[in-house]
Write a protein that holds these residues in place. Structure first.
Motif, PDB file in Angstrom:
ATOM      1  N   ASP A   1      -5.614   1.800   3.239  1.00  0.00           N
ATOM      2  CA  ASP A   1      -4.704   1.303   2.200  1.00  0.00           C
ATOM      3  C   ASP A   1      -3.708   0.290   2.765  1.00  0.00           C
ATOM      4  O   ASP A   1      -3.220  -0.573   2.041  1.00  0.00           O
TER       5      ASP A   1
ATOM      6  N   LEU B   1      -0.858  11.816   4.034  1.00  0.00           N
ATOM      7  CA  LEU B   1      -0.990  10.488   4.649  1.00  0.00           C
ATOM      8  C   LEU B   1      -1.823  10.634   5.915  1.00  0.00           C
ATOM      9  O   LEU B   1      -1.459  11.391   6.820  1.00  0.00           O
TER      10      LEU B   1
ATOM     11  N   VAL C   1       5.825   6.323  -2.831  1.00  0.00           N
ATOM     12  CA  VAL C   1       4.633   6.958  -2.263  1.00  0.00           C
ATOM     13  C   VAL C   1       4.992   7.654  -0.953  1.00  0.00           C
ATOM     14  O   VAL C   1       4.594   8.801  -0.711  1.00  0.00           O
TER      15      VAL C   1
ATOM     16  N   ALA D   1      -3.574  13.805  -2.467  1.00  0.00           N
ATOM     17  CA  ALA D   1      -2.849  12.543  -2.594  1.00  0.00           C
ATOM     18  C   ALA D   1      -1.506  12.550  -1.889  1.00  0.00           C
ATOM     19  O   ALA D   1      -0.931  11.481  -1.641  1.00  0.00           O
TER      20      ALA D   1
ATOM     21  N   SER E   1     -10.313   8.949   2.556  1.00  0.00           N
ATOM     22  CA  SER E   1     -10.141   8.166   1.331  1.00  0.00           C
ATOM     23  C   SER E   1     -10.939   8.759   0.173  1.00  0.00           C
ATOM     24  O   SER E   1     -10.448   8.840  -0.958  1.00  0.00           O
TER      25      SER E   1
ATOM     26  N   ARG F   1      -4.130   9.207   1.225  1.00  0.00           N
ATOM     27  CA  ARG F   1      -3.697   7.832   1.493  1.00  0.00           C
ATOM     28  C   ARG F   1      -3.952   7.538   2.965  1.00  0.00           C
ATOM     29  O   ARG F   1      -3.761   8.406   3.817  1.00  0.00           O
TER      30      ARG F   1
ATOM     31  N   GLY G   1       0.800  -1.216   0.000  1.00  0.00           N
ATOM     32  CA  GLY G   1       0.000   0.000   0.000  1.00  0.00           C
ATOM     33  C   GLY G   1       0.832   1.265   0.000  1.00  0.00           C
ATOM     34  O   GLY G   1       0.377   2.319  -0.486  1.00  0.00           O
ATOM     35  N   PHE G   2       2.059   1.156   0.542  1.00  0.00           N
ATOM     36  CA  PHE G   2       2.908   2.341   0.656  1.00  0.00           C
ATOM     37  C   PHE G   2       4.337   2.021   0.221  1.00  0.00           C
ATOM     38  O   PHE G   2       5.239   1.900   1.045  1.00  0.00           O
TER      39      PHE G   2
END
Length: 617
Positions: A390, A347, A293, A344, A368, A373, A288-289
């Motif tokens: 995520d 976090l 990212v 985006a 979300s 994220r 996911g990360f």
């Protein structure tokens, strides 16, 4: 909040239901009830206000008939007070259907008026009885419990888990969920449902979490899972990482005492396999990360409520210091109502022991939907918040039964520190050697914390001497400030007395007006070895409040002699780097709150008005 249990199989359902409800007592409740489809086809129910012991005594005096299909519930009052008639189960279809419910049906009044217009009558003040009548009405038309559920659940607004049985369909329990937890226990020739795996872990450790807007039908031979529209859904079974013995007191005076004693192990388990050759490796969030990212993150927002929010404050200090990323900490229940700016590159890190905290769940969904994220930190496998995020970083603290959190807080802080060090490495903010020095400090914490826990008898005597205290203040600076907030929260939760935590620098900006002769004040003293030079400032705070007659109880590191002339009591913690001292300083405050509550004769595991998992907003 409420505890829910369902069972189909060859065992006596009442035994399974009552055992499951007993293991779910930590969720908080004020009434309880069960329903069973007897072997002769009758639907039998019994429910009582009060603790499970009241219901158990009634069932011994007047046993319900044996049967292998049943549902059980512990209720925390929302609509209507904690009375026998408002307790669950509620009945429909002329008493042939029984239904239990966790959550709040927001449009129940409109639906109730609809039923009243058709001639239905109601015995209770609850929103749950409305659902029971609706499902019962649909069952009378279709003769199929799953179809009846499908016809009703789409009309309900709010958060709910529903379980129902019908006398005409023995061997079947149907459940549905929206924004409220429900888990299947997968057995051999028997199946279970629960609001938590604790409901059935005595019998099976194979579980399957029910997803958002899904209906499950359990029979002894298996389960059927569909969405609200009737389309088949594939669930993902998993293995529960602990067994029923982990949720027993094991000879301790309370679950809280046991869980405080388990804090060193909670740290060890949370670190396990995540520190390799001194470097943090978080493989579970890599999908996911990925590194690119994380490198693109320009801002972090940490969400939590209560204790989780205070762990987030400690995470903020660590992440900003190590990873050089700006961090905001927000109360989850305020977050989405102020139209926050998200994109985006943001976090959002959510923290929840249960992974079902409704305020936090809705905030995660909001983030979300707006392109941020999301990463969750929680302690419960298969939890809703984890599945909505995520990626998830599990804390591995094991089951925490006491309502007021202790070991989960410690594990949350460790998880946030691991995240901070992982971010620092990925973003090149720290060298591997610098990270190794910090992970050495992390890995040394369990042994140091065990030393702190050995001071329990000393803290117990201190608490007993203060059993008539009506107000306690807590002061701290830098990382000591969240510890002060958490110490005050624990005392409020457990001892029901006024307790407030303040940033020590705020003292002269108002709170010093509270200081009067005899006022008890805990002060979290920073290390004199800290380069921030906060130590003399906090010692000056102590002098100011002592001059006004306060009784000062300092938490200070071993060897700090400067604090001795100014404090009435000093609780010592081992030497540690400043960022890691909070994990040692919080334990004496947890023990103090527990022991003061015990000295007052209060239930430390189940404080009044509180629930372990807050599953409604």
């Amino acid at each position: 909040m409420c505890g829910i249990v369902g069972y189909v199989g060859g065992r006596d359902a009442i035994e399974v239901l009552m055992g499951g409800l007993r293991r779910l007592e930590y969720r908080g409740y004020d009434s309880a009830g069960v329903a069973v489809i007897a072997d002769d086809g009758r639907l039998a129910t019994h429910k009582r206000a009060g603790k499970l012991g009241v219901l158990e005594a009634d069932l011994v005096a007047e046993p319900l008939p044996e049967g292998g299909t049943g549902i059980g519930h512990t209720r925390w009052a929302t609509h209507g007070g904690p009375t026998d008639v408002n307790a669950h189960p509620h009945l429909g279809d002329d008493g042939r259907l029984a239904l239990i419910h966790n959550g709040i049906i927001e449009n129940y009044a409109v639906l109730r008026d609809e039923l009243l217009a058709e001639g239905h009558t109601f015995a209770s003040e609850t929103d749950t009885e409305v659902a029971a009548k609706l499902v019962g009405r649909e069952y009378a038309a279709t003769g199929d419990l799953v179809s009846a559920f499908r016809a009703v659940v789409g009309r309900l607004h709010g958060a709910f888990t529903l379980l129902a049985v019908h006398a005409d369909e023995p061997g079947l329990v149907v459940g549905a969920r929206r924004n409220s937890p429900l888990v299947v226990g997968l057995g051999d020739g028997e199946q279970f449902l629960g609001s938590d795996v604790a409901a059935f872990v005595q019998y099976t450790r194979r579980a399957l979490a029910i997803g958002q807007d899904q209906i499950v039908a359990i029979r002894a031979g298996g389960i059927e899972l569909t969405d609200f529209a009737g389309r088949p859904v594939e669930g993902e079974p998993y293995e529960v990482a602990w067994d029923a013995s982990a949720a027993d007191k094991g000879g301790w005076s309370s679950f809280m005492a046991k869980e405080i004693s388990e804090e060193p192990e909670a740290i060890e388990q949370t670190l396990l396999e995540r520190v390799v050759d001194g470097v943090v490796v978080l493989d579970e969030i890599a999908e996911g990360f990925p590194a690119d990212v994380l490198s693109a993150v320009t801002r972090i927002v940490v969400l939590g409520a209560g204790t989780a929010a205070y762990s987030g404050l400690l995470g903020k200090y660590a992440i900003e210091k190590w990873a050089k990323v700006p961090v905001e900490v927000e109360l989850a229940h305020e977050f989405r109502y102020r139209d926050p700016v998200l994109d985006a590159s943001t976090l959002v890190v959510s923290i929840s022991q249960s992974g079902e905290t409704m305020d936090t769940l809705m905030a995660v969904k909001y983030a979300s939907e707006r392109g941020a994220r999301t990463l969750s930190i929680c302690n419960t496998q298969g939890a809703t918040i984890a599945r909505e995020s995520d990626a998830v970083l599990y804390t591995r603290a094991g089951p925490e039964v006491a309502v007021a959190s202790t070991k989960a807080f410690t594990a949350q802080v460790v998880a946030l520190y691991l995240l901070g060090l992982h971010l620092a490495r990925v973003r090149g903010a720290l060298t591997d050697d610098e990270i190794r020095g910090l992970t050495d400090e992390l890995r040394a914490l369990p042994a140091k914390l065990r030393t702190v826990l050995q001071t329990g008898p000393e803290i117990r005597e201190l608490a007993r001497s203060m059993s008539d205290t009506r107000s306690v203040l807590f002061l701290g600076r830098h990382v000591g400030y969240p510890v002060a907030l958490e110490g005050a929260l624990k005392l409020k939760e457990l001892a029901y007395i006024h307790a407030e935590g303040f940033a020590a620098g705020e003292l002269k900006h108002g709170p010093i007006a509270l200081i009067e002769p005899g006022q008890r004040v805990f002060v979290v003293v920073p290390s004199p070895r800290d380069s921030t030079s906060l130590h003399p400032k906090v010692v000056s705070n102590i002098q100011e409040i002592r001059a006004r007659g306060a009784h000062v109880l300092a938490i200070a590191e071993a060897g700090d002699v400067a604090v001795l002339p100014h404090a009435d009591e000093v609780l010592r913690i081992p030497l540690a780097a400043p960022m890691f001292e909070p994990l040692l300083a919080v334990a004496p405050l947890q023990i103090f709150a527990m022991e003061l509550a015990a000295a007052k004769g209060l239930d430390v595991d189940q404080p009044r008005n509180l629930a372990k998992s807050v599953t409604v907003e």
